[in-house]
Design a protein around this motif. Structure first.
Motif, PDB file in Angstrom:
ATOM      1  N   ASP A   1      -0.987   5.083  14.943  1.00 52.13           N
ATOM      2  CA  ASP A   1      -1.015   4.292  13.710  1.00 52.13           C
ATOM      3  C   ASP A   1      -1.264   5.144  12.464  1.00 52.13           C
ATOM      4  N   GLU A   2      -1.493   6.414  12.665  1.00 49.19           N
ATOM      5  CA  GLU A   2      -1.775   7.278  11.527  1.00 49.19           C
ATOM      6  C   GLU A   2      -0.516   7.419  10.653  1.00 49.19           C
ATOM      7  N   GLU A   3      -0.700   7.279   9.343  1.00 51.07           N
ATOM      8  CA  GLU A   3       0.434   7.459   8.432  1.00 51.07           C
ATOM      9  C   GLU A   3       0.446   8.905   7.976  1.00 51.07           C
ATOM     10  N   THR A   4       1.302   9.674   8.609  1.00 50.94           N
ATOM     11  CA  THR A   4       1.340  11.097   8.318  1.00 50.94           C
ATOM     12  C   THR A   4       2.757  11.622   8.525  1.00 50.94           C
ATOM     13  N   PRO A   5       3.254  12.556   7.747  1.00 50.40           N
ATOM     14  CA  PRO A   5       2.621  13.116   6.559  1.00 50.40           C
ATOM     15  C   PRO A   5       2.551  12.078   5.438  1.00 50.40           C
ATOM     16  N   THR A   6       1.737  12.372   4.436  1.00 45.05           N
ATOM     17  CA  THR A   6       1.576  11.418   3.337  1.00 45.05           C
ATOM     18  C   THR A   6       2.418  11.837   2.132  1.00 45.05           C
TER      19      THR A   6
ATOM     20  N   ALA B   1       0.839  -1.208   0.000  1.00 45.08           N
ATOM     21  CA  ALA B   1       0.000   0.000   0.000  1.00 45.08           C
ATOM     22  C   ALA B   1       0.873   1.257   0.000  1.00 45.08           C
ATOM     23  N   SER B   2       1.968   1.237   0.756  1.00 49.80           N
ATOM     24  CA  SER B   2       2.840   2.414   0.772  1.00 49.80           C
ATOM     25  C   SER B   2       3.496   2.627  -0.586  1.00 49.80           C
ATOM     26  N   ALA B   3       3.918   1.527  -1.224  1.00 53.47           N
ATOM     27  CA  ALA B   3       4.527   1.651  -2.553  1.00 53.47           C
ATOM     28  C   ALA B   3       3.518   2.255  -3.536  1.00 53.47           C
ATOM     29  N   ALA B   4       2.273   1.799  -3.453  1.00 56.27           N
ATOM     30  CA  ALA B   4       1.242   2.323  -4.355  1.00 56.27           C
ATOM     31  C   ALA B   4       0.940   3.789  -4.036  1.00 56.27           C
ATOM     32  N   ALA B   5       0.958   4.134  -2.747  1.00 62.52           N
ATOM     33  CA  ALA B   5       0.707   5.529  -2.367  1.00 62.52           C
ATOM     34  C   ALA B   5       1.799   6.439  -2.924  1.00 62.52           C
ATOM     35  N   LEU B   6       3.035   5.955  -2.886  1.00 64.76           N
ATOM     36  CA  LEU B   6       4.152   6.767  -3.392  1.00 64.76           C
ATOM     37  C   LEU B   6       4.038   6.966  -4.901  1.00 64.76           C
ATOM     38  N   THR B   7       3.880   5.881  -5.639  1.00 60.75           N
ATOM     39  CA  THR B   7       3.828   6.034  -7.096  1.00 60.75           C
ATOM     40  C   THR B   7       2.594   6.850  -7.492  1.00 60.75           C
TER      41      THR B   7
END
Ligand SMILES: *Cc1c(COP(=O)(O)O)cnc(C)c1O
Length: 475
Positions: free
Chosen positions: A252-257, A39-45
């Motif tokens: 657990d919040e992923e921030t900053p995005t 999910a993080s890889a997809a968020a980055l691309t």
């Protein structure tokens, strides 16, 4: 999509106990949430694709999680590799990351390392002007497919953690752009070297505010424009903007995005995304940190000076930065019972200690948690980058096993081994086990035979019993 990250973690803790990955005999393991990494890889691309049509190579900073299966997973998710040593380059190659998706950035590359990178076609960012001189000779000696760049330090200042602030006035990285005459020298270095087509900056990591990172990228962009004006052509065709997106260790919040950062860059450095430059990024911690969890059993509990202490198997060997610099690197600790169910009920202020033999080996002090008992499990989340993959061999504590996991909709969890636990035999081997005699009987020292005569060297069978093997001779 399946369960969300925190419930995936709860399921994985329970399953680790159920399936025997964590046990009295193996009291510490590390977990990687495969779906989270994807999910993080997809968020980055996705974040960069949303703001630019320019080609972007996202190169994962291997130092954040130097694990071959992780690099392979990221490679399949469209992420390349940023490497900074021969070892990291070897890891990227073992994972199947092709040279054209690999970037070499170390500040201390040897001539051999450079020659090898150029032979492979790996992109190289020189750290300084002396390294450019070395590249001059290598480029003249043999043709290379490697795109070549120079790292600059925009000297925009520090974040909250000095050790991770790479763009200070006196940082060891890159050419310090604001130093007297430096900018002019850099522009001339490009004009003198038509093959120098990239410009690199990495403005910081944990603790550096996004605005400061964006300012560093803006400075590099402005310099690229200046070089290209001076050259009268688009000599710099690629900007490598580094990594550094910080990680939230508080929840657990992923921030900053990535999306926030990409939008900030689009707002503050619009030219970066208008398609004239190819882009390289080098994110590390932000791709992995939230997806790693250390699980450790509580071996004993006690009180000392009135404070409860849980003695666990997670300490300095896995959370080195936190133990030595707890103010900069606080970690959460989550309490589970001996069956891996979240512990609820009465809380107490307690310390959570590791297994190492020094007083400071604590991963949390004066922390309010459900009162821990022997056999309980503590989970240390957010440790997927720069923690358990960066083993510190204090007390010869073993590198723990790392398991990837996938949690299905129905709550079942499937594990796969990512790295096996280090065995006592491996610890001995890595500690010179095959060289046991090295200091008591150097290989070339004359030895006296039993009858007192001097011999020319060690004779076969002359080894004291119990030593494993002769010390190898140097060539
Ligand atoms: C460490 C490093 C990175 C990655 O930093 P993160 O904070 O993990 O994103 C990227 N580029 C360079 C040159 C680095 O040294």
């Amino acid at each position: 999509m399946g369960p969300m990250a925190s419930s995936r973690r709860d399921l994985a803790v329970r399953a680790s106990v159920d399936q025997g990955l964590l046990s009295p005999a193996e009291p510490v393991v590390a977990l990687l949430d495969t779906a989270g990494i994807r999910a993080s890889a997809a968020a980055l691309t996705g974040a960069f694709a949303a703001v630019t049509d320019a080609p972007v190579l996202h190169a994962f900073a291997v130092k954040a999680a130097p694990l071959v299966p992780v690099l392979r997973l990221l490679h399949e998710a469209g992420i390349g590799a940023e490497v900074a040593s021969p070892g990291e380059l070897a890891l990227a190659r073992a994972a199947g990351v092709p040279p054209e998706r690999t970037v070499l950035d170390s500040p201390a590359k040897t001539p051999d390392e450079l020659r090898r990178a150029l032979a492979l076609g790996v992109a190289v960012n020189a750290d300084n002007l002396q390294e450019l001189d070395r590249l001059d000779a290598l480029v003249a000696a043999a043709p290379t497919a490697s795109p070549l760049g120079l790292r600059v330090n925009p000297q925009v200042g520090a974040g909250s953690i000095d050790a991770l602030s790479t763009a200070t006035a006196t940082s060891k990285f890159g050419v310090a752009l604001r130093d007297e005459g430096a900018r002019k020298t850099v522009v001339q270095a490009y004009l003198d070297r038509p093959w120098l087509t990239r410009l690199h900056t990495h403005t910081g990591s944990q603790g550096v505010p996004l605005a400061l990172m964006a300012q560093g990228v803006g400075e590099a962009y402005a310099l690229a424009e200046e070089i290209n004006r001076a050259a009268g052509r688009r000599q710099v065709d690629t900007l490598d903007i580094g990594g550094g997106l910080p990680v939230n260790f508080a929840s657990d919040e992923e921030t900053p995005t990535y999306a926030e950062y990409a939008r900030l860059l689009a707002d503050t450095v619009p030219g970066l995304f208008d398609g004239r430059y190819r882009l390289v990024t080098e994110f590390g911690r932000s791709l992995l940190a939230k997806h790693g969890t250390v699980l450790a059993r509580v071996e004993y509990t006690k009180t000392s000076g009135g404070r409860p202490i849980a003695v666990t198997h997670a300490g300095v060997q896995l959370a080195t930065r936190t133990v030595y610099a707890p103010g900069s690197w606080p970690l959460r600790v989550l309490a589970y019972d001996s069956e891996g169910r979240p512990r609820t009920g009465e809380t107490a202020v307690q310390d959570v200690a590791g297994p190492a033999c020094f007083a400071g080996d604590l991963i949390a002090t004066a922390r309010e948690l459900p009162l821990l008992r022997p056999g309980d499990v503590v989970a240390v989340p957010d440790t997927g980058a720069y923690y358990f993959a960066h083993h510190y061999a204090y007390n010869s504590l073993p590198r723990p096993a790392i398991h990837g996991f996938d949690a299905a909709e129905d709550g079942t969890v499937a594990f796969t081994a990512v790295r096996r636990a280090q065995t006592p035999e491996e610890i001995v081997a890595e500690a010179g086990g095959d060289l046991a005699d090295a200091l008591v009987r150097p290989p070339d020292a004359p030895v006296r035979s039993r009858d007192g005569r001097k011999g020319a060297g060690r004779a076969e069978g002359d080894r004291p019993s119990g030593s494993a093997a002769p010390a190898p001779r140097l060539p």
